[in-house]
Design a protein around this motif. Structure first.
Motif, mmCIF file in Angstrom:
data_model
loop_
_atom_site.group_PDB
_atom_site.id
_atom_site.type_symbol
_atom_site.label_atom_id
_atom_site.label_comp_id
_atom_site.label_asym_id
_atom_site.label_seq_id
_atom_site.Cartn_x
_atom_site.Cartn_y
_atom_site.Cartn_z
ATOM 1 N N LEU A 307 -0.896 1.906 -9.310
ATOM 2 C CA LEU A 307 0.398 2.128 -8.425
ATOM 3 C C LEU A 307 0.398 3.368 -7.963
ATOM 4 O O LEU A 307 0.870 3.445 -6.509
ATOM 5 N N PHE A 308 -0.040 4.345 -8.416
ATOM 6 C CA PHE A 308 -0.071 5.733 -7.715
ATOM 7 C C PHE A 308 -0.929 5.815 -6.675
ATOM 8 O O PHE A 308 -0.522 6.511 -5.711
ATOM 9 N N THR A 309 -2.068 5.226 -6.649
ATOM 10 C CA THR A 309 -2.926 5.299 -5.485
ATOM 11 C C THR A 309 -2.507 4.274 -4.265
ATOM 12 O O THR A 309 -2.546 4.497 -3.143
ATOM 13 N N GLY A 310 -2.057 3.018 -4.798
ATOM 14 C CA GLY A 310 -1.740 2.059 -3.757
ATOM 15 C C GLY A 310 -0.529 2.451 -3.116
ATOM 16 O O GLY A 310 -0.389 2.179 -1.783
ATOM 17 N N LEU A 311 0.365 3.315 -3.539
ATOM 18 C CA LEU A 311 1.368 3.749 -2.812
ATOM 19 C C LEU A 311 1.068 4.733 -1.707
ATOM 20 O O LEU A 311 1.856 5.062 -0.646
ATOM 21 N N ARG A 312 -0.200 5.060 -1.704
ATOM 22 C CA ARG A 312 -0.723 6.034 -0.675
ATOM 23 C C ARG A 312 -0.809 5.405 0.799
ATOM 24 O O ARG A 312 -1.004 5.831 1.807
ATOM 25 N N LEU A 313 -1.200 3.968 0.540
ATOM 26 C CA LEU A 313 -1.608 3.353 1.683
ATOM 27 C C LEU A 313 0.092 2.787 2.630
ATOM 28 O O LEU A 313 1.071 2.492 2.067
ATOM 29 N N THR A 314 -0.219 2.724 3.672
ATOM 30 C CA THR A 314 1.167 2.434 4.450
ATOM 31 C C THR A 314 1.681 1.249 4.218
ATOM 32 O O THR A 314 2.759 0.856 4.112
ATOM 33 N N ASP A 315 0.712 0.289 3.941
ATOM 34 C CA ASP A 315 1.058 -1.291 3.451
ATOM 35 C C ASP A 315 1.685 -1.264 2.092
ATOM 36 O O ASP A 315 2.205 -2.220 1.583
ATOM 37 N N GLY A 316 1.392 0.029 1.439
ATOM 38 C CA GLY A 316 2.108 -0.097 0.050
ATOM 39 C C GLY A 316 1.126 -1.110 -0.919
ATOM 40 O O GLY A 316 0.088 -1.396 -0.810
ATOM 41 N N LEU A 317 1.968 -1.657 -1.856
ATOM 42 C CA LEU A 317 1.177 -2.514 -2.878
ATOM 43 C C LEU A 317 2.153 -3.540 -3.288
ATOM 44 O O LEU A 317 3.437 -3.345 -3.255
ATOM 45 N N ASP A 318 1.770 -4.695 -3.717
ATOM 46 C CA ASP A 318 2.176 -5.638 -4.200
ATOM 47 C C ASP A 318 2.483 -5.596 -5.659
ATOM 48 O O ASP A 318 1.416 -5.624 -6.293
ATOM 49 N N ILE A 319 3.590 -5.470 -6.056
ATOM 50 C CA ILE A 319 4.151 -4.806 -7.508
ATOM 51 C C ILE A 319 3.886 -6.272 -8.454
ATOM 52 O O ILE A 319 3.372 -6.031 -9.724
ATOM 53 N N GLU A 320 3.961 -7.411 -7.970
ATOM 54 C CA GLU A 320 3.908 -8.586 -9.039
ATOM 55 C C GLU A 320 2.317 -8.842 -9.168
ATOM 56 O O GLU A 320 1.804 -9.125 -10.290
ATOM 57 N N THR A 321 1.232 -8.721 -8.129
ATOM 58 C CA THR A 321 -0.062 -8.772 -8.286
ATOM 59 C C THR A 321 -0.516 -7.731 -9.135
ATOM 60 O O THR A 321 -1.198 -8.128 -10.169
ATOM 61 N N ALA A 322 -0.099 -6.693 -9.170
ATOM 62 C CA ALA A 322 -0.523 -5.354 -9.907
ATOM 63 C C ALA A 322 0.105 -5.471 -11.345
ATOM 64 O O ALA A 322 -0.818 -5.408 -12.082
ATOM 65 N N GLY A 323 1.178 -6.048 -11.459
ATOM 66 C CA GLY A 323 1.771 -6.082 -12.922
ATOM 67 C C GLY A 323 0.915 -7.395 -13.371
ATOM 68 O O GLY A 323 0.677 -7.060 -14.705
ATOM 69 N N GLU A 324 0.768 -8.487 -12.589
ATOM 70 C CA GLU A 324 0.075 -9.622 -13.406
ATOM 71 C C GLU A 324 -1.500 -9.180 -13.686
ATOM 72 O O GLU A 324 -1.892 -9.682 -14.794
ATOM 73 N N ARG A 325 -1.776 -8.296 -13.092
ATOM 74 C CA ARG A 325 -3.316 -7.996 -13.389
ATOM 75 C C ARG A 325 -3.460 -6.980 -14.510
ATOM 76 O O ARG A 325 -4.329 -7.197 -15.533
ATOM 77 N N TYR A 326 -2.187 -6.474 -14.948
ATOM 78 C CA TYR A 326 -2.217 -5.642 -16.293
ATOM 79 C C TYR A 326 -1.276 -6.034 -17.324
ATOM 80 O O TYR A 326 -1.039 -5.364 -18.372
ATOM 81 N N GLY A 327 -0.684 -7.049 -16.914
ATOM 82 C CA GLY A 327 0.415 -7.886 -17.941
ATOM 83 C C GLY A 327 1.663 -6.845 -18.126
ATOM 84 O O GLY A 327 1.954 -6.815 -19.346
ATOM 85 N N ILE A 328 2.144 -6.500 -17.109
ATOM 86 C CA ILE A 328 3.478 -5.547 -17.172
ATOM 87 C C ILE A 328 4.397 -5.960 -16.119
ATOM 88 O O ILE A 328 3.867 -6.247 -14.948
ATOM 89 N N ASP A 329 5.452 -5.915 -16.313
ATOM 90 C CA ASP A 329 6.393 -6.298 -15.238
ATOM 91 C C ASP A 329 6.823 -4.928 -14.927
ATOM 92 O O ASP A 329 7.646 -4.059 -15.162
ATOM 93 N N VAL A 330 6.563 -4.714 -13.374
ATOM 94 C CA VAL A 330 6.267 -3.200 -12.903
ATOM 95 C C VAL A 330 7.982 -2.808 -12.559
ATOM 96 O O VAL A 330 8.539 -1.678 -12.917
ATOM 97 N N TRP A 331 8.873 -3.801 -12.144
ATOM 98 C CA TRP A 331 10.075 -3.458 -11.688
ATOM 99 C C TRP A 331 10.966 -3.139 -12.726
ATOM 100 O O TRP A 331 11.859 -2.208 -13.134
ATOM 101 N N ALA A 332 10.756 -4.249 -13.734
ATOM 102 C CA ALA A 332 11.577 -3.860 -15.195
ATOM 103 C C ALA A 332 11.273 -2.512 -15.735
ATOM 104 O O ALA A 332 12.106 -1.887 -16.378
ATOM 105 N N ARG A 333 9.904 -2.127 -15.580
ATOM 106 C CA ARG A 333 9.659 -0.859 -16.216
ATOM 107 C C ARG A 333 10.019 0.423 -15.427
ATOM 108 O O ARG A 333 10.492 1.428 -15.960
ATOM 109 N N TYR A 334 9.808 0.323 -13.954
ATOM 110 C CA TYR A 334 9.956 1.573 -13.329
ATOM 111 C C TYR A 334 11.204 1.217 -12.304
ATOM 112 O O TYR A 334 11.460 2.293 -11.467
ATOM 113 N N GLY A 335 11.711 -0.059 -12.172
ATOM 114 C CA GLY A 335 12.746 -0.164 -11.340
ATOM 115 C C GLY A 335 13.955 0.841 -11.051
ATOM 116 O O GLY A 335 14.211 1.351 -9.879
ATOM 117 N N ASP A 336 14.436 1.358 -12.313
ATOM 118 C CA ASP A 336 15.725 2.115 -12.165
ATOM 119 C C ASP A 336 15.316 3.491 -11.350
ATOM 120 O O ASP A 336 15.908 3.972 -10.577
#
Ligand code: SF4
Length: 372
Positions: A307-336
């Protein structure tokens, strides 16, 4: 595919702001180092597919083209280096000539990245650089003459005594020089940098923070207007000339770092080679591992890193794909926490993709803090 990073720790002189793993050139040590690096490469490879090789430093262009050729040959022996692999050589302008550039090209290098830093001689002098602005322009021309179709130039902004208009002058000259790729870095003054003492003695100061922000935004705007496309916080390019090697660092890729102090990330593990050049040579020559500090990364750490490095890209990153890869719901954890940045206009959320706006890139560190 895997990327290979090869570290070359020698420089002709030491710049007063430099915090990299490097030392003064010594011909005897260099010869022993190249032999050790060849040996480490041959021992590390198991025939894996590789599509990028990156010589970083230090000043890798202080090696002879024949030495660079030997190292590339070792990579080809130990790994399955793709026919279209990107092979980059970091180069300092004062080490360049048409003949040397021809030699590097024949050795297999197909991308050169010049450490230019500034196109103003007063600024180059203040940084302790050995080349002039004209030498940097000439070096880029020498690389073109030798047939390089992929040339990158590095510039540093927010230098001591640099005004916004001084910076604009460097950016204009860079654009005139016509590179395919550009990296813009902010000078970072580490605590004991000799440059700090030089600044105190000579009365050079840094422009205010707002000027640093203006330098960043105006530099990118000038590059936009000249047809370059930003793809990462500090990097822009023309016609698909993104650094394929560096993209591995920002897209959760894998790479092996070879040579003293080089870092590796592979198979959920991260490690670093011993930093000292002499100690590295001793270890490799005596059949001991160069790596130390090997640690396994938890799924959580790997996700945070992605997440940290992906945000460096202008395209950003797909949080669903990243979350699926590591078994975590990214928005549920960091969304607030992230929502506050979305509302402030520095972060965009389009469906499952998050990315920083250009203004957001100025406060990227604050946003990334959410993940660490
Ligand atoms: S040339 Fe690069 S690596 Fe060498 S001392 Fe200067 S900044 Fe550091």
């Amino acid at each position: 595919m895997l990327g290979l990073y090869l570290h070359v720790p020698f420089c002709s002189s030491i710049c007063n702001y430099c915090n990299f793993n490097r030392g003064l050139f010594d011909a005897g040590l260099k010869a022993r180092y190249v032999a050790a690096l060849e040996r480490e490469i041959l021992q590390a490879g198991r025939g894996e597919a590789v599509d990028t090789v990156y010589f970083g430093g230090g000043t890798p262009s202080l090696l002879e083209p024949s030495e660079i050729g030997r190292l590339i040959h070792s990579c080809r022996q130990a790994f399955r280096v793709d026919a279209g692999a990107e092979i980059t050589l970091e180069t300092n302008p004062e080490t360049s000539s048409v003949q040397r550039m021809d030699g590097f090209r024949e050795a297999g290098v197909n991308r050169v990245s010049f450490g230019v830093q500034s196109f103003r001689n007063d600024e180059l002098k203040r940084l302790g650089r050995l080349h002039s602005a004209d030498r940097a322009v000439a070096a880029a021309g020498e690389a073109r003459t030798a047939g390089f179709g992929n040339i990158s130039l590095d510039l540093m902004m927010w230098l001591p005594g640099q005004s916004v208009s001084d910076w604009a002058e460097s950016v204009d000259r860079l654009i005139e020089t016509g590179p395919d790729h550009v990296s813009l870095y902010l000078l970072e003054l580490y605590p004991n940098a000799p440059l700090k003492e030089d600044m105190a003695r000579a009365g050079w100061s840094l422009a205010p923070d707002e000027d640093a922000a203006e330098m960043y935004l105006s530099g990118l705007a000038a590059l936009d207007a000249a047809g370059y496309q930003q793809y990462e916080i500090s990097n822009v390019c023309r016609d698909g000339h993104e650094s394929r090697h560096n993209l591995k660092y920002w897209t959760d890729g894998e790479w092996l770092g070879l040579g003293c102090g080089a870092h590796s990330t592979r198979g959920g593990k991260r490690w670093k080679n011993v930093s000292g050049t002499g100690e590295y040579v001793d270890r490799v020559v005596n059949g001991r591992p160069a790596a130390e500090d090997v640690r396994s990364m938890s799924a959580h750490e790997r996700l945070e890193d992605a997440l940290f490095t992906g945000l460096r890209l202008t395209d950003g990153l797909d949080i669903e794909t990243a979350g699926e890869r590591y078994g975590i719901d990214v928005w549920a954890r960091y969304g607030d926490d992230l929502q506050a940045f979305v509302e402030a206009g520095v972060l965009r959320r389009d469906g499952t993709r998050i990315r920083l706006t250009r203004e957001g890139m100025l406060v990227a560190n604050e946003v990334m803090q959410v993940f660490v």
